[in-house]
Design a protein around this motif. Structure first.
Motif, PDB file in Angstrom:
ATOM      1  N   LYS A 190      -4.646   5.830  12.764  1.00  0.00           N
ATOM      2  CA  LYS A 190      -3.661   5.655  13.834  1.00  0.00           C
ATOM      3  C   LYS A 190      -4.021   4.451  14.705  1.00  0.00           C
ATOM      4  O   LYS A 190      -3.156   3.657  15.086  1.00  0.00           O
ATOM      5  CB  LYS A 190      -3.595   6.925  14.684  1.00  0.00           C
ATOM      6  CG  LYS A 190      -2.513   6.919  15.764  1.00  0.00           C
ATOM      7  CD  LYS A 190      -2.422   8.287  16.419  1.00  0.00           C
ATOM      8  CE  LYS A 190      -1.300   8.330  17.456  1.00  0.00           C
ATOM      9  NZ  LYS A 190      -1.625   7.534  18.645  1.00  0.00           N
ATOM     10  N   TRP A 249      -3.190   1.335  12.768  1.00  0.00           N
ATOM     11  CA  TRP A 249      -1.746   1.095  12.751  1.00  0.00           C
ATOM     12  C   TRP A 249      -1.259   0.536  14.084  1.00  0.00           C
ATOM     13  O   TRP A 249      -0.364  -0.302  14.128  1.00  0.00           O
ATOM     14  CB  TRP A 249      -1.030   2.407  12.435  1.00  0.00           C
ATOM     15  CG  TRP A 249       0.421   2.224  12.104  1.00  0.00           C
ATOM     16  CD1 TRP A 249       1.472   2.306  12.967  1.00  0.00           C
ATOM     17  CD2 TRP A 249       0.975   1.919  10.825  1.00  0.00           C
ATOM     18  NE1 TRP A 249       2.651   2.085  12.305  1.00  0.00           N
ATOM     19  CE2 TRP A 249       2.377   1.843  10.988  1.00  0.00           C
ATOM     20  CE3 TRP A 249       0.430   1.710   9.560  1.00  0.00           C
ATOM     21  CZ2 TRP A 249       3.236   1.556   9.926  1.00  0.00           C
ATOM     22  CZ3 TRP A 249       1.287   1.434   8.505  1.00  0.00           C
ATOM     23  CH2 TRP A 249       2.670   1.356   8.695  1.00  0.00           C
ATOM     24  N   LEU A 251       4.320   5.061  11.223  1.00  0.00           N
ATOM     25  CA  LEU A 251       3.153   5.500  10.470  1.00  0.00           C
ATOM     26  C   LEU A 251       3.498   6.716   9.625  1.00  0.00           C
ATOM     27  O   LEU A 251       3.112   6.803   8.453  1.00  0.00           O
ATOM     28  CB  LEU A 251       1.994   5.818  11.422  1.00  0.00           C
ATOM     29  CG  LEU A 251       0.720   6.373  10.765  1.00  0.00           C
ATOM     30  CD1 LEU A 251       0.187   5.409   9.714  1.00  0.00           C
ATOM     31  CD2 LEU A 251      -0.345   6.653  11.827  1.00  0.00           C
ATOM     32  N   TYR A 280       5.580   5.607   6.686  1.00  0.00           N
ATOM     33  CA  TYR A 280       4.735   4.928   5.699  1.00  0.00           C
ATOM     34  C   TYR A 280       3.920   5.940   4.892  1.00  0.00           C
ATOM     35  O   TYR A 280       3.851   5.861   3.658  1.00  0.00           O
ATOM     36  CB  TYR A 280       3.804   3.943   6.408  1.00  0.00           C
ATOM     37  CG  TYR A 280       2.714   3.401   5.519  1.00  0.00           C
ATOM     38  CD1 TYR A 280       2.977   2.371   4.621  1.00  0.00           C
ATOM     39  CD2 TYR A 280       1.427   3.937   5.562  1.00  0.00           C
ATOM     40  CE1 TYR A 280       1.983   1.886   3.788  1.00  0.00           C
ATOM     41  CE2 TYR A 280       0.430   3.459   4.734  1.00  0.00           C
ATOM     42  CZ  TYR A 280       0.710   2.431   3.850  1.00  0.00           C
ATOM     43  OH  TYR A 280      -0.271   1.964   3.023  1.00  0.00           O
ATOM     44  N   GLN A 281       3.310   6.897   5.570  1.00  0.00           N
ATOM     45  CA  GLN A 281       2.479   7.886   4.880  1.00  0.00           C
ATOM     46  C   GLN A 281       3.316   8.766   3.959  1.00  0.00           C
ATOM     47  O   GLN A 281       2.862   9.138   2.871  1.00  0.00           O
ATOM     48  CB  GLN A 281       1.729   8.738   5.905  1.00  0.00           C
ATOM     49  CG  GLN A 281       0.650   7.965   6.656  1.00  0.00           C
ATOM     50  CD  GLN A 281       0.016   8.772   7.767  1.00  0.00           C
ATOM     51  OE1 GLN A 281       0.660   9.642   8.358  1.00  0.00           O
ATOM     52  NE2 GLN A 281      -1.240   8.489   8.070  1.00  0.00           N
ATOM     53  N   PRO A 325      -1.917  -1.569   5.127  1.00  0.00           N
ATOM     54  CA  PRO A 325      -0.849  -0.860   4.411  1.00  0.00           C
ATOM     55  C   PRO A 325      -0.717  -1.241   2.942  1.00  0.00           C
ATOM     56  O   PRO A 325      -0.127  -0.488   2.171  1.00  0.00           O
ATOM     57  CB  PRO A 325       0.416  -1.252   5.198  1.00  0.00           C
ATOM     58  CG  PRO A 325      -0.073  -1.528   6.575  1.00  0.00           C
ATOM     59  CD  PRO A 325      -1.416  -2.173   6.382  1.00  0.00           C
TER      60      PRO A 325
END
Length: 376
Positions: A5, A8, A179, A182-183, A362
């Motif tokens: 986190k 990011w 985030l 993306y995950q 990423p």
């Protein structure tokens, strides 16, 4: 989950000046202040920067590029990596110059805006997948909607979190949910991961305090994709601000090499990884006389622009990168002076599995900046 986190949300404060040759008004415009995400790319800031300077630009076709102290900045390298590499003594805000004319084609490969950045990112993801899984089929077979959502999660954090700090700018804010998006999409790629040896060792100590048994740390065997940026300097220094400024990209070596984490009784550390990444520093010869191996990053980006739909180039790069060099004893004529990953200067004793699981970009590459003192 805290470390990813922070990665990011990491950002670099930029003070962006318009090059004096492109100023057509008096007084010249003040610099733009932007909070640029570490994981983003400079060209993605164009929609914010161009309107700010548009009233003072000369007529002509806009082709945006940036420089730092006269050195053109390579657009396919993440902003945070550029900062770590070129500012050993962190400069805040980071003063860079934006140009809209005179693209230096002899130094930078062409950038056609967002599309070029997108396909460079996707190609890096393919290459990482090949290194980790032995193929990049999951990336190649992504649905169009998943591919767009994955890219937008990276692109939006670059744009929405960038914030001007002056009255002419459009206020930006943190993009919540990027985030998570993306995950959610990246988990479908099923890229191999490694167990966190730090957590395993903590669990082992906890169990040993309850029952007196000796449980070895369990770490999966796996390859970690690494992009290594090596700045070689011949002059010794005590303070970071004494490191000479980089005036040519020829002073920086790019290395793509995977680090293979094997099951062993002892913890595999960052120091162990460096022996694999930089075997040249463990030889009795000067780094100045050694050509660092691995896949050239600029060739990889150029290939991605030539053919972004085929995985042949990616597989060739992955196969070359997976050749594991032998590590030897440290060279008496070279010394690692500085290591930075995501703006952090980690201790060499840190478990490499923790670094690999928490500090990846990423594109699933671990970007490592190293400054090496070499003999004259």
């Amino acid at each position: 989950m805290e470390a990813p986190k922070f990665v990011w949300e990491g950002a670099i404060p930029l003070q962006i000046h318009l090059h004096e040759s492109q100023v057509t008004t008096l007084p010249p415009p003040p610099p733009a202040l932007i909070l640029a995400p570490r994981i983003g790319y400079l060209p993605l800031l164009a929609p914010l920067i161009k309107p700010y300077f548009s009233s003072t630009l000369p007529p002509g076709v806009d082709t945006i590029w940036f420089d730092y102290n006269g050195l053109p900045l390579k657009w396919y390298i993440p902003t945070g990596v550029l900062f770590d590499l070129l500012c050993p003594e962190p400069e805040r805000p980071w003063n860079i110059t934006v140009h809209f004319r005179g693209y230096p084609g002899s130094v930078l490969i062409p950038c056609e805006g967002e599309d070029s950045v997108k396909w460079s990112f996707i190609n890096s993801l393919k290459e990482a997948a090949y290194i980790m899984n032995g193929n990049c089929k999951n990336v190649m077979n992504m649905s169009q909607s998943d591919q767009l959502e994955l890219w937008h999660s990276v692109m939006n954090v670059a744009r929405l979190r960038a914030a001007f700090e002056n009255k002419k700018a459009h206020p930006g804010g943190r993009s919540s949910g990027n985030l998570e998006a993306y995950q959610r999409v990246s988990s479908k790629l099923k890229l191999a991961t490694v167990d966190d040896e730090y957590a395993s060792l903590c669990l082992q100590k906890s169990q040993q305090s309850v029952i007196e048994t000796d449980l070895p740390a369990q770490a999966k065997t796996g390859r970690v994709p690494v992009r290594l940026y090596v700045l070689s300097v011949s002059k010794d220094f005590d303070d970071l601000d004494e490191i000479p400024r980089v005036d040519s990209w020829e002073k920086i070596s790019y290395i793509n090499r995977p680090v293979e984490i094997r099951k062993e009784d002892k913890c595999f550390t960052l120091h162990d990884a460096l022996k694999i990444l930089l075997p040249e520093l463990f030889l009795d010869e000067s780094l100045m006389n050694v050509k660092l191996g691995g896949v050239d990053l600029e060739d990889a980006v150029r290939n991605s622009n030539e053919d972004v739909t085929s995985d042949k180039v990616v597989e060739d790069q992955g196969q070359n990168a997976c050749k594991r060099p032998e590590a030897c004893r440290i060279s008496s004529s070279a010394e690692i002076k500085l290591i930075r990953i995501q703006g952090i200067e980690p201790k060499l004793e840190i478990p490499f599995s923790w670094v690999a699981n928490n500090l990846l970009n990423p594109d699933y590459f671990l970007h490592v900046c190293v400054c090496v003192k070499v003999a004259q």
